[in-house]
Design a protein around this motif. Structure first.
Motif, short mmCIF file in Angstrom:
data_model
loop_
_atom_site.label_atom_id
_atom_site.label_comp_id
_atom_site.label_asym_id
_atom_site.label_seq_id
_atom_site.Cartn_x
_atom_site.Cartn_y
_atom_site.Cartn_z
N LEU A 30 0.83 -1.20 0.00
CA LEU A 30 0.00 0.00 0.00
C LEU A 30 0.86 1.26 0.00
CD1 LEU A 30 -2.94 0.90 0.09
CD2 LEU A 30 -2.82 0.84 2.57
N MET A 31 1.92 1.25 0.79
CA MET A 31 2.80 2.42 0.83
C MET A 31 3.54 2.59 -0.50
SD MET A 31 4.14 2.12 4.78
CE MET A 31 5.56 3.13 4.52
N LEU A 33 2.55 1.51 -3.55
CA LEU A 33 1.61 1.94 -4.59
C LEU A 33 1.26 3.41 -4.44
CD1 LEU A 33 -0.88 -1.06 -4.90
CD2 LEU A 33 0.62 -0.14 -6.67
N THR A 34 1.03 3.86 -3.21
CA THR A 34 0.70 5.27 -2.98
C THR A 34 1.86 6.16 -3.42
OG1 THR A 34 -0.69 4.64 -1.12
CG2 THR A 34 -0.03 6.94 -1.24
N ALA A 35 3.07 5.77 -3.08
CA ALA A 35 4.24 6.57 -3.46
C ALA A 35 4.42 6.58 -4.97
CB ALA A 35 5.48 6.04 -2.77
N THR A 38 1.06 8.61 -6.58
CA THR A 38 0.86 10.02 -6.23
C THR A 38 2.16 10.78 -6.01
OG1 THR A 38 0.74 9.57 -3.86
CG2 THR A 38 -1.33 9.50 -5.09
N SER A 40 3.76 10.84 -3.29
CA SER A 40 3.89 11.26 -1.89
C SER A 40 3.72 10.04 -0.97
CB SER A 40 2.83 12.31 -1.54
OG SER A 40 1.55 11.72 -1.57
N ASN A 41 4.07 10.24 0.24
CA ASN A 41 3.96 9.17 1.24
C ASN A 41 2.77 9.42 2.17
OD1 ASN A 41 6.19 7.75 0.31
ND2 ASN A 41 7.61 8.98 1.52
N LEU A 42 1.58 9.54 1.63
CA LEU A 42 0.38 9.80 2.42
C LEU A 42 0.03 8.66 3.36
CD1 LEU A 42 -1.95 11.39 -0.28
CD2 LEU A 42 -0.78 12.56 1.57
N MET A 43 0.40 7.47 3.00
CA MET A 43 0.00 6.29 3.78
C MET A 43 0.96 5.98 4.94
SD MET A 43 -2.83 5.50 2.57
CE MET A 43 -3.16 4.03 3.47
#
Length: 177
Positions: A30-31, A33-35, A38, A40-43
């Motif tokens: 999840l981290m 894929l988010t990085a 997007t 960024s490290n939103l997760m």
């Protein structure tokens, strides 16, 4: 609310195991894929918080188990000390607590030495009695006599109870040679 000191604390529950496994398996994906999507490290914060909560839960449960094991060992050490003091003693296991009254408790006991089950009245003790407790008692010679029938209900006075410990032993049993 008073916690039953006889019950061994549970460390792992199915829900905690599944939640931990899912967190370990899904968090890096999840981290990542988010990085990647997007930039960024939103997760990081929610996943890190979930991981910290899981670590704290596991740590709390393991410490509770260690405290219980330590207290149980100490109770058995005390019980063994009384047993070796030279006084006539026997162990009875509380199978059930049938009725609690202000002056004592109606219970069902198992005489460990004689493998005999019977109802008993236990005078009020300093600590509450719990099913699964092993009581070290001084048998009352007025109630138990060689060659005489057992009483239908055994009465245990508070001064006859020397010590108690949970039924689960955390010490090795003596090996017979």
């Amino acid at each position: 609310m008073q916690v039953n000191p006889v019950l061994k604390p549970r460390i792992a529950t199915p829900a905690l195991i599944v939640l931990s496994a899912v967190t370990i398996a899904v968090a890096p994906t999840l981290m990542g894929l988010t990085a990647a999507l997007t930039g960024s490290n939103l997760m990081v914060v929610p996943v890190g918080t979930a991981a910290l909560i899981l670590v704290a839960t596991w740590t709390h449960r393991i410490r509770a188990l260690r405290r219980w094991e330590s207290a149980t060992r100490e109770k058995w050490r005390l019980l063994e000390g009384f047993r070796q003091a030279g006084v006539t003693t026997t162990e009875v296991t509380l199978l059930s607590v049938d009725e609690v009254q202000p002056t004592g408790t109606w219970t069902t006991i198992h005489w460990n030495r004689f493998d005999y089950v019977q109802p008993a009245w236990i005078e009020a003790l300093a600590e509450p009695v719990w099913p699964g407790s092993v009581l070290l008692i001084k048998p009352d010679p007025r109630q138990i006599k060689p060659g005489a029938p057992w009483p239908s209900t055994y009465r245990i006075s508070s001064d006859e109870v020397l010590a108690w410990a949970p039924l689960v032993r955390t010490r090795p049993l003596k090996q017979s040679s």
